[in-house]
Enzyme design. Structure first.
Site, PDB file in Angstrom:
ATOM      1  N   HIS A  96       4.536  -3.493   1.694  1.00  0.00           N
ATOM      2  CA  HIS A  96       4.111  -2.193   2.250  1.00  0.00           C
ATOM      3  C   HIS A  96       2.805  -2.266   3.054  1.00  0.00           C
ATOM      4  O   HIS A  96       2.732  -1.795   4.189  1.00  0.00           O
ATOM      5  CB  HIS A  96       3.862  -1.195   1.107  1.00  0.00           C
ATOM      6  CG  HIS A  96       4.950  -1.074   0.109  1.00  0.00           C
ATOM      7  ND1 HIS A  96       5.982  -0.170   0.225  1.00  0.00           N
ATOM      8  CD2 HIS A  96       5.176  -1.742  -1.062  1.00  0.00           C
ATOM      9  CE1 HIS A  96       6.777  -0.265  -0.828  1.00  0.00           C
ATOM     10  NE2 HIS A  96       6.322  -1.215  -1.616  1.00  0.00           N
TER      11      HIS A  96
HETATM   12  C1  BDR Z   1       1.817   0.776  -2.782  1.00  0.00           C
HETATM   13  O1  BDR Z   1       1.587   0.681  -4.182  1.00  0.00           O
HETATM   14  C2  BDR Z   1       1.028  -0.550  -4.509  1.00  0.00           C
HETATM   15  O2  BDR Z   1       1.617  -1.073  -5.645  1.00  0.00           O
HETATM   16  C3  BDR Z   1       1.192  -1.431  -3.307  1.00  0.00           C
HETATM   17  O3  BDR Z   1       0.125  -2.361  -3.204  1.00  0.00           O
HETATM   18  C4  BDR Z   1       1.237  -0.474  -2.159  1.00  0.00           C
HETATM   19  O4  BDR Z   1      -0.055  -0.211  -1.665  1.00  0.00           O
HETATM   20  C5  BDR Z   1       3.293   0.976  -2.545  1.00  0.00           C
HETATM   21  O5  BDR Z   1       3.709   2.175  -3.121  1.00  0.00           O
END
Ligand code: BDR
Ligand code: CA
Length: 311
Positions: free
Chosen positions: A238
């Site tokens: 992400h």
């Molecule tokens: C987000 O949540 C975290 O676990 C990841 O690093 C990312 O920023 C995704 O929902």
């Protein structure tokens, strides 16, 4: 080309780590003025250590600041998918220097004052650090050019049916940031879930011998393995997509909406609520929400970036 001055805020974290590596490799385009860590995926001691260790392991001397160790008014809720340390089984040599000892509020403010009206702030964890800085320095909002976050979603969540992890962990902070009046891009699950890590990317990175690619491969391998344990065949990186939009804005398409954040809801805590039908005509659109992504463009960008570090 003038480099874009940026402050980067992570809760490092697997995908944060890849985003950080991508940022360090993009210094022909971004001038990384400061980096901070926040509690999120794992507690602050670990997100901060992971961040500083990676920066040092890559031979970079950018200041790293320890930020908030908990959300504004709730206990910290950590993630389970990043392993105990935040980087799974990946061990990085400990940093050979200390954290920048400024408070997070002062560090963000000073970075913004050093590049007034130009600074792009990337936040890919809970938004606690920026919220604290905005609370302490109300004029900070006029000094930041744009805030880019990985967080939130227009439809559906990954933490609950309504909310994305970063937004869920500190909805109060995100609400402050969204309503601060700073131009903002939300790179939410609507697009990041479309960029499933393809095996060819790892194969290409495995051909490379530079330390950035080597570390990225170890982190990606862990991520795929861990997700399989949870019954998923794919991994999403992400946070790297959020960084990518700063240097390669065409990778996403956005729509501007008036967005607010639910902080109290019993089943909607952290929901990023967009006014799709313009039922709040007195409210101006405040967030450019990513709605489409050029998936191949994103992965090709990333592979080329890691290739660029080969001697
Ligand atoms: C987000 O949540 C975290 O676990 C990841 O690093 C990312 O920023 C995704 O929902
Ligand atoms: Ca993150």
């Amino acid at each position: 080309m003038n480099r874009i001055p940026v402050h980067l805020d992570f809760d490092t974290g697997i995908d944060d780590a890849i985003a950080l590596l991508c940022a360090l490799l993009s210094q022909d385009k971004v001038d990384i003025r400061s980096i901070s860590a926040v509690a999120g995926n794992v507690p602050l001691e670990l997100t901060a250590k992971n961040t500083l260790d990676i920066v040092c392991a890559m031979g970079q001397d950018i200041p790293v600041i320890k930020g908030a160790d908990k959300p504004l008014r709730r206990p910290l809720h950590c993630a389970i998918s990043h392993g105990k340390s935040g980087l799974g089984d990946v061990v990085i040599p400990p940093a050979d220097r200390e954290f920048d000892n400024r408070t997070i509020e002062d560090a963000i403010y000073e970075t913004a004052c050093d590049a007034p009206g130009e600074l792009v702030y990337l936040g890919v964890g809970p938004q606690t650090n920026l919220a604290l800085a905005l609370k302490k320095y109300p004029d900070l909002k006029d000094k930041i050019k744009r805030v880019v976050i990985m967080g939130g979603c227009l439809i559906g969540g990954n933490m609950t049916q309504a909310s994305e992890f970063n937004a869920y962990v500190d909805p109060d902070a995100l609400r402050i940031v969204v309503n601060a009046g700073i131009p903002m891009t939300m790179v939410g699950l609507d697009v990041t879930l479309k960029t499933e890590l393809p095996l060819w990317v790892i194969e290409e990175l495995k051909k490379l011998s530079n330390p950035y690619a080597k570390l990225a491969v170890r982190i990606m391998d862990f991520s795929l393995w861990r997700n399989k344990e949870f019954g998923f065949d794919v991994a999403n990186i992400h946070d790297a997509l959020a960084f990518c939009t700063i240097v390669y804005p065409e990778v996403i398409q956005t729509k501007a909406y008036y967005v607010d954040v639910e902080t109290e809801g019993e089943i909607t805590r952290g929901m990023t609520v967009a006014d799709f039908r313009n039922v709040c005509p007195d409210k101006k659109p405040n967030v450019d929400c990513a709605v489409e992504v050029d998936v191949d463009g994103f992965w090709n960008w990333m592979v080329n970036l890691f290739r660029s570090a080969e001697k």
